[in-house]
Design an enzyme around this catalytic site. Sequence first.
Site, PDB file in Angstrom:
ATOM      1  CG  HIS A 126       0.582   1.501  24.270  1.00 51.71           C
ATOM      2  ND1 HIS A 126       0.116   0.268  23.893  1.00 51.71           N
ATOM      3  CD2 HIS A 126       1.847   1.576  23.794  1.00 51.71           C
ATOM      4  CE1 HIS A 126       1.071  -0.378  23.208  1.00 51.71           C
ATOM      5  NE2 HIS A 126       2.128   0.398  23.156  1.00 51.71           N
ATOM      6  CB  THR A 195       0.619  -8.615  25.921  1.00 50.02           C
ATOM      7  OG1 THR A 195       0.956  -7.989  24.681  1.00 50.02           O
ATOM      8  CG2 THR A 195       1.888  -9.072  26.616  1.00 50.02           C
ATOM      9  CB  SER A 196      -0.859 -10.985  21.045  1.00 49.10           C
ATOM     10  OG  SER A 196      -1.017  -9.604  20.788  1.00 49.10           O
ATOM     11  CB  ALA A 238      -4.032 -12.306  33.120  1.00 45.15           C
TER      12      ALA A 238
END
Length: 253
Positions: A126, A195-196, A238
Amino acid sequence: MSLPTEAGDLEAFLSSAKSICVLTGAGVSQESGVPTFRGADGLWRKFRAEDLATPEAFARDPLLVWEWYAWRRELIHRAQPNAAHMALVELEDRIAAQPGGRFTLLTQNVDGLHERAGSRNVIRLHGSIWRLRCTRCDTEREDRAVPLDPFPPRCACSALLRPGVVWFGEPLPEREWAQAAQAAAQADLFLVVGTSALVQPAASLPLIAKQNRARLVEINPDPTPLSDLADCVVRGKAAETLGKLRKASEPRP
Ligand SMILES: [Zn+2]
């Protein structure tokens, strides 16, 4: 306290894997004080993504969008890599030192904390909040100044610069996507961390890995659409989960 069973499975997977791919998201930087987007305290609870993180928003009100990015640059500038970032550096060192070992870190984060921690083979899906790109001539440069001066920043060609990140509605950078898909297809172990697994197309990388017979591990506090597909799920943050692995791999006296 002993490790939960799932983390024990994870350790076994890690010790037998030769080619590891890790996909990280905002949950990895959360413990560093960088806010997530979708969690309970996530940014998208307070702000509307379409007002701040789309090409249309920038065209409509570049100053507003730049103020939002300047605020995030400041937060990230003050943040330090946490135990999750450090554990991934150690994992890379360990795997890369093995004959034929391959480690690729795919990140959706734009904060650069993986690189600051010392990760080497990082693919930024990203983009980066530290890169600026010209809206007219496409020239790109790194700029870590906090605050930015002048503000909003301008290119040598006098056009406005924009943050070098991928906004909603924009495609991922082609080269990075191709490298990520290839690394996922070649992995024998694929870790999804913090992360979802909702934002496409990054969310399809674990599926590419799974289709190519990789083992899939999810480390996330909450269930995601990937949970049912995973060979091992570790419910936890995490930094905590990966931090425990670091302790577990320390040589014992
Ligand atoms: Zn320019």
